[in-house]
Design a protein around this motif. Structure first.
Motif, PDB file in Angstrom:
ATOM      1  N   THR A  82     -16.492  11.156 -43.701  1.00 19.03           N
ATOM      2  CA  THR A  82     -18.007  11.518 -42.877  1.00 19.03           C
ATOM      3  C   THR A  82     -17.488  12.992 -42.235  1.00 19.03           C
ATOM      4  O   THR A  82     -18.932  13.905 -42.467  1.00 19.03           O
ATOM      5  CB  THR A  82     -17.838  10.725 -41.264  1.00 19.03           C
ATOM      6  N   SER A  83     -16.447  13.349 -42.086  1.00 16.54           N
ATOM      7  CA  SER A  83     -15.278  14.753 -41.825  1.00 16.54           C
ATOM      8  C   SER A  83     -15.814  15.415 -43.206  1.00 16.54           C
ATOM      9  O   SER A  83     -16.372  16.885 -42.596  1.00 16.54           O
ATOM     10  CB  SER A  83     -14.140  14.614 -41.577  1.00 16.54           C
ATOM     11  N   TYR A  84     -15.801  15.272 -44.423  1.00 12.18           N
ATOM     12  CA  TYR A  84     -16.182  15.851 -45.098  1.00 12.18           C
ATOM     13  C   TYR A  84     -17.568  16.185 -44.885  1.00 12.18           C
ATOM     14  O   TYR A  84     -17.867  17.217 -46.078  1.00 12.18           O
ATOM     15  CB  TYR A  84     -15.747  15.547 -46.926  1.00 12.18           C
ATOM     16  N   CYS A  85     -18.728  15.080 -44.702  1.00  9.72           N
ATOM     17  CA  CYS A  85     -19.598  15.174 -44.799  1.00  9.72           C
ATOM     18  C   CYS A  85     -20.782  16.412 -43.917  1.00  9.72           C
ATOM     19  O   CYS A  85     -21.048  17.509 -44.196  1.00  9.72           O
ATOM     20  CB  CYS A  85     -20.265  14.002 -44.457  1.00  9.72           C
ATOM     21  N   GLU A  86     -19.502  16.499 -42.976  1.00 15.62           N
ATOM     22  CA  GLU A  86     -19.575  17.142 -41.657  1.00 15.62           C
ATOM     23  C   GLU A  86     -19.246  18.753 -42.099  1.00 15.62           C
ATOM     24  O   GLU A  86     -20.203  19.612 -41.538  1.00 15.62           O
ATOM     25  CB  GLU A  86     -19.234  16.697 -40.485  1.00 15.62           C
ATOM     26  N   LEU A  87     -18.392  18.803 -43.172  1.00 17.35           N
ATOM     27  CA  LEU A  87     -17.556  20.234 -42.975  1.00 17.35           C
ATOM     28  C   LEU A  87     -19.107  20.606 -44.747  1.00 17.35           C
ATOM     29  O   LEU A  87     -18.984  22.374 -44.282  1.00 17.35           O
ATOM     30  CB  LEU A  87     -16.163  20.101 -43.820  1.00 17.35           C
ATOM     31  N   LYS A  88     -18.902  19.930 -45.468  1.00 20.28           N
ATOM     32  CA  LYS A  88     -19.846  20.647 -46.522  1.00 20.28           C
ATOM     33  C   LYS A  88     -21.175  20.297 -46.391  1.00 20.28           C
ATOM     34  O   LYS A  88     -22.132  21.492 -46.763  1.00 20.28           O
ATOM     35  CB  LYS A  88     -19.548  19.346 -47.450  1.00 20.28           C
ATOM     36  N   SER A  89     -21.630  19.836 -45.690  1.00 15.45           N
ATOM     37  CA  SER A  89     -23.433  19.330 -44.948  1.00 15.45           C
ATOM     38  C   SER A  89     -24.134  20.208 -44.197  1.00 15.45           C
ATOM     39  O   SER A  89     -25.151  20.488 -43.775  1.00 15.45           O
ATOM     40  CB  SER A  89     -23.921  17.992 -45.945  1.00 15.45           C
TER      41      SER A  89
END
Length: 447
Positions: free
Chosen positions: A302-309
């Motif tokens: 979820t953190s990577y989704c927030e960061l990248k998306s």
């Protein structure tokens, strides 16, 4: 000259003296006062991570739109020269000052048996396709669908589950694997006693497990079950159908379970779920509890989704040479950490609210508004942990998390004419009932 150097209400999380300390530590302070002081450049880079769809002149316009007077707009070449003068080191130093879990209560930090639950994983971020970037970040080798479109960097982070704050990060060429970067994080002190590390099957390697055990951290890692996976001979069976084994010189406990997922569309059974852990006592860490706890590993996804998306919006970074890429990446990670800290502060006095219910998109949009309005930059002697950003977060809490399931597939790009992998699958999200049962050594007592 220094008035442009702010981050709206988020300036309270990353104040002027902290930026100056990072600049001084990294040798980035200017020797004379310029029209673009180093402090202003740092805040410009952080604001650029909040407005990733805009060029630097447009980011500058948002920092100055509510400031009194008519401030001149620097030429693009002046901004580029100032960023090169500052370099990536002060942004890295600022991230080091801000990383780590904020002061949270026991209900906000995800803990198990007195240990802080953390997750590790890697991801890739696309970069501009320039000769300078290609020299350091070469493209991936061509696959069946042709060559890669962009060079990419590999990012590996350690995230605190629950608050999703960054404990540490490392990045570089994707020619270097996740395990190598993960080893670097562990050896650099990111992992320490009192932590319980969650990792996917890519981290079930003898060298990495030895390193984690060597620094005194505990771990809960999913293990592969295919023919070339780690061999885990049973040394002693325990009362809860788990058993002890050895990986190198490290004694581990092996948990094998069957997970049954039931929805309105039917029932799916996963019979090959295997976990390895350094928590050897079944009374302290029951097997079923650990299987459920492993689901917290998805916090880092979820953190990577927030960061990248959400932050990047699926875009490539701006930097056209490696030093600019490093500078922009540290700015991106620092800004993400600042937002996450503000979100945690908002629920600090509300132990009844799970941090999972705070919305990252709401926090991001509220932070952007405060930058444009240039509000609450300095709060004098009264520290307000909520502020306008926190108020927006608390007024729009997400519903409590529910058990749901959805097929994991590769999605095609928007408006792409090419067929997506898994396109014929049901892409809907379903409410689900989950049943877990430990199975012991059903197939092979020597595996």
């Amino acid at each position: 000259m220094f008035a442009v150097g702010h981050l709206g209400e988020l300036t309270q999380v990353v104040p002027f003296d902290l930026v100056d300390e990072a600049l001084a530590e990294a040798g980035g302070l200017q020797r004379r006062v310029r029209r673009l002081p180093s402090r202003v450049v740092v805040y410009l880079l952080l604001a650029g991570a909040l407005f990733t769809s805009m060029g630097w002149a447009q980011v500058w316009a948002r920092l100055t739109t509510s400031l009194p007077g008519c401030l001149p707009v620097p030429a693009p070449s002046s901004i580029t020269a100032a960023m090169r003068r500052v370099g990536p080191a002060p942004l890295k130093a600022l991230f080091d000052l801000l990383k780590g879990p904020p002061a949270v209560t026991a209900t906000q930090a995800a803990r198990f048996a007195g240990r802080l639950v953390v997750a590790i994983d890697g991801t890739q971020i696309p970069l501009p396709d320039t000769p300078a970037n290609l020299a350091v970040f070469p493209k991936a080798k061509a696959g069946p669908n042709g060559p890669a479109g962009y060079p990419t960097l590999r990012l590996v982070t350690l995230v605190a589950c629950g608050t999703r704050t960054l404990l540490d990060a490392v990045f570089g060429s994707d020619r270097t694997g996740e395990l190598t970067y993960a080893q670097d994080l562990a050896k650099a002190g990111a992992l320490r006693p009192g932590m319980l590390l969650l990792g996917d099957r890519g981290f079930s390697a003898t060298g990495f497990i030895t390193t984690v055990a060597g620094v005194g951290a505990d771990f809960l890692i999913r293990a592969s079950t295919h023919s070339t996976a780690l061999k885990l001979p049973a040394l002693r069976r325990l009362s809860d159908q788990t058993f002890l084994s050895r990986i190198g010189q490290v004694t581990v406990r092996v948990i094998e379970a069957t997970i049954t997922v039931t929805t309105a569309e039917g029932t799916v059974t996963h019979a090959d779920h295997r976990l390895i852990t350094s928590l050897l006592d079944p009374d302290e860490a029951p097997a079923i509890t650990l299987v459920r706890l492993y689901h917290e590993r998805w916090e880092i996804e979820t953190s990577y989704c927030e960061l990248k998306s959400t932050l990047l919006g699926g875009r490539v970074l701006r930097g056209r040479h490696p030093a600019a890429i490093a500078q922009e990446t540290w700015a991106l990670l620092t800004t993400y950490q600042v937002l996450r800290t503000a979100m945690t502060d908002a629920v600090l006095h509300r132990p009844d609210i799970d941090p999972d219910r705070t919305c990252f998109t709401i926090a991001l949009n509220a932070a952007r508004d405060q930058i444009i309005q240039a509000t609450n930059i300095i709060n004098n002697t009264h520290i307000d942990l909520i502020g306008r950003i926190g108020t927006a977060i608390l007024n729009t809490l997400l519903p409590a998390r529910r058990d749901r399931t959805r097929p994991r597939v590769k999605k095609r790009a928007i408006n792409s004419k090419y067929r997506a992998v898994g396109r014929d699958l049901d892409h809907r999200t379903h409410k689900t009932t989950i049943q877990i049962a430990t199975t012991g050594l059903l197939n092979n007592p020597n595996r």
